[in-house]
Design a protein around this motif. Structure first.
Motif, PDB file in Angstrom:
ATOM      1  N   TRP A 111      -4.292   2.807  -9.400  1.00 15.55           N
ATOM      2  CA  TRP A 111      -4.517   1.393  -9.223  1.00 15.55           C
ATOM      3  C   TRP A 111      -3.089   0.800  -9.182  1.00 15.55           C
ATOM      4  O   TRP A 111      -2.872  -0.228  -8.350  1.00 15.55           O
ATOM      5  N   ILE A 112      -2.094   1.181  -9.899  1.00 14.57           N
ATOM      6  CA  ILE A 112      -1.015   0.443  -9.966  1.00 14.57           C
ATOM      7  C   ILE A 112       0.056   1.104  -8.674  1.00 14.57           C
ATOM      8  O   ILE A 112       0.479   0.181  -8.195  1.00 14.57           O
ATOM      9  N   VAL A 113      -0.303   2.145  -8.289  1.00  8.74           N
ATOM     10  CA  VAL A 113       0.478   2.557  -7.030  1.00  8.74           C
ATOM     11  C   VAL A 113      -0.402   1.798  -5.828  1.00  8.74           C
ATOM     12  O   VAL A 113       0.766   1.504  -4.893  1.00  8.74           O
ATOM     13  N   ILE A 114      -1.438   1.571  -5.781  1.00 12.40           N
ATOM     14  CA  ILE A 114      -1.686   0.972  -4.625  1.00 12.40           C
ATOM     15  C   ILE A 114      -1.390  -0.520  -4.499  1.00 12.40           C
ATOM     16  O   ILE A 114      -1.058  -1.032  -3.591  1.00 12.40           O
ATOM     17  N   LEU A 115      -1.443  -1.195  -5.633  1.00 16.35           N
ATOM     18  CA  LEU A 115      -1.148  -2.621  -5.767  1.00 16.35           C
ATOM     19  C   LEU A 115       0.437  -2.706  -5.267  1.00 16.35           C
ATOM     20  O   LEU A 115       0.904  -3.550  -4.611  1.00 16.35           O
ATOM     21  N   LYS A 116       1.400  -1.517  -5.740  1.00 18.09           N
ATOM     22  CA  LYS A 116       2.776  -1.824  -5.316  1.00 18.09           C
ATOM     23  C   LYS A 116       2.948  -1.465  -4.185  1.00 18.09           C
ATOM     24  O   LYS A 116       3.817  -2.028  -3.434  1.00 18.09           O
ATOM     25  N   LEU A 117       2.172  -0.383  -3.322  1.00 19.54           N
ATOM     26  CA  LEU A 117       2.288  -0.621  -1.996  1.00 19.54           C
ATOM     27  C   LEU A 117       1.883  -1.350  -1.056  1.00 19.54           C
ATOM     28  O   LEU A 117       2.494  -1.763  -0.067  1.00 19.54           O
ATOM     29  N   THR A 118       0.793  -2.365  -1.688  1.00 27.16           N
ATOM     30  CA  THR A 118       0.365  -3.271  -0.734  1.00 27.16           C
ATOM     31  C   THR A 118       1.334  -4.520  -0.779  1.00 27.16           C
ATOM     32  O   THR A 118       1.653  -5.243   0.148  1.00 27.16           O
ATOM     33  N   ARG A 119       2.151  -4.716  -2.162  1.00 29.56           N
ATOM     34  CA  ARG A 119       3.077  -5.788  -2.117  1.00 29.56           C
ATOM     35  C   ARG A 119       4.302  -5.230  -1.292  1.00 29.56           C
ATOM     36  O   ARG A 119       4.663  -6.223  -0.494  1.00 29.56           O
ATOM     37  N   GLU A 120       4.591  -4.001  -1.079  1.00 37.07           N
ATOM     38  CA  GLU A 120       5.838  -3.538  -0.253  1.00 37.07           C
ATOM     39  C   GLU A 120       5.555  -3.779   1.005  1.00 37.07           C
ATOM     40  O   GLU A 120       6.165  -4.259   1.984  1.00 37.07           O
ATOM     41  N   ILE A 121       4.172  -3.496   1.611  1.00 39.39           N
ATOM     42  CA  ILE A 121       3.726  -3.695   3.029  1.00 39.39           C
ATOM     43  C   ILE A 121       3.898  -5.184   3.341  1.00 39.39           C
ATOM     44  O   ILE A 121       4.139  -5.614   4.231  1.00 39.39           O
ATOM     45  N   ARG A 122       3.303  -6.025   2.364  1.00 37.55           N
ATOM     46  CA  ARG A 122       3.270  -7.307   2.906  1.00 37.55           C
ATOM     47  C   ARG A 122       4.884  -8.004   2.976  1.00 37.55           C
ATOM     48  O   ARG A 122       4.929  -8.922   3.838  1.00 37.55           O
ATOM     49  N   THR A 123       5.616  -7.704   2.330  1.00 41.12           N
ATOM     50  CA  THR A 123       7.002  -7.898   2.658  1.00 41.12           C
ATOM     51  C   THR A 123       7.724  -7.498   3.660  1.00 41.12           C
ATOM     52  O   THR A 123       8.665  -7.942   3.957  1.00 41.12           O
ATOM     53  N   ALA A 124       7.355  -6.025   3.966  1.00 38.28           N
ATOM     54  CA  ALA A 124       8.104  -5.461   4.951  1.00 38.28           C
ATOM     55  C   ALA A 124       7.409  -5.954   6.325  1.00 38.28           C
ATOM     56  O   ALA A 124       6.394  -6.483   6.485  1.00 38.28           O
ATOM     57  N   ASN A 125       8.395  -5.725   7.391  1.00 38.79           N
ATOM     58  CA  ASN A 125       8.095  -5.955   8.854  1.00 38.79           C
ATOM     59  C   ASN A 125       7.533  -4.812   9.581  1.00 38.79           C
ATOM     60  O   ASN A 125       8.591  -3.980   9.815  1.00 38.79           O
ATOM     61  N   VAL A 126       6.481  -4.661   9.304  1.00 37.05           N
ATOM     62  CA  VAL A 126       5.718  -3.540   9.904  1.00 37.05           C
ATOM     63  C   VAL A 126       5.186  -3.662  11.354  1.00 37.05           C
ATOM     64  O   VAL A 126       4.755  -4.677  11.616  1.00 37.05           O
ATOM     65  N   ASP A 127       5.239  -2.829  12.209  1.00 38.37           N
ATOM     66  CA  ASP A 127       4.818  -2.744  13.731  1.00 38.37           C
ATOM     67  C   ASP A 127       3.632  -2.173  13.571  1.00 38.37           C
ATOM     68  O   ASP A 127       3.078  -1.085  13.642  1.00 38.37           O
ATOM     69  N   TRP A 128       2.487  -3.350  13.341  1.00 39.06           N
ATOM     70  CA  TRP A 128       1.019  -2.875  13.504  1.00 39.06           C
ATOM     71  C   TRP A 128       0.498  -2.378  14.578  1.00 39.06           C
ATOM     72  O   TRP A 128      -0.293  -1.564  14.611  1.00 39.06           O
ATOM     73  N   LYS A 129       0.995  -2.727  15.854  1.00 40.99           N
ATOM     74  CA  LYS A 129       0.651  -2.308  17.166  1.00 40.99           C
ATOM     75  C   LYS A 129       0.859  -0.783  17.058  1.00 40.99           C
ATOM     76  O   LYS A 129       0.153   0.007  17.547  1.00 40.99           O
ATOM     77  N   GLY A 130       2.018  -0.317  16.696  1.00 48.69           N
ATOM     78  CA  GLY A 130       2.273   1.153  16.727  1.00 48.69           C
ATOM     79  C   GLY A 130       1.424   1.838  15.970  1.00 48.69           C
ATOM     80  O   GLY A 130       0.998   2.944  16.327  1.00 48.69           O
TER      81      GLY A 130
END
Length: 57
Positions: free
Chosen positions: A15-34
C-alpha cells in the motif's frame, strides 16, 4: 498467527509503495499516449495469439 502478521506487513508495504508511485506519477510529466500505444500493442498481440493459435504460450 505468524502468517497473518507477515501477510499484514506485506499488504501495508504494498500500500505504501502504491501511494508513493501514484504521487510520483502525478508530479511527473508522463507521455500517456505512448504508454497507451504500448499497452494497446501488447493487448492486440495477446488477442491475436489467442484467436489465431500462433505463438501460443
Amino acid at each position: 498467527m505468524i502468517r497473518f502478521v507477515v501477510i499484514a506487513l506485506i499488504v501495508i508495504v504494498a500500500w505504501i509503495v502504491i501511494l508513493k508511485l501514484t504521487r510520483e506519477i502525478r508530479t511527473a510529466n508522463v507521455d500517456w499516449k505512448g504508454w497507451a500505444f504500448i499497452a494497446g500493442f501488447i493487448a492486440l498481440a495477446f488477442y491475436l495469439s489467442h484467436v489465431t493459435g500462433i505463438g501460443g504460450f
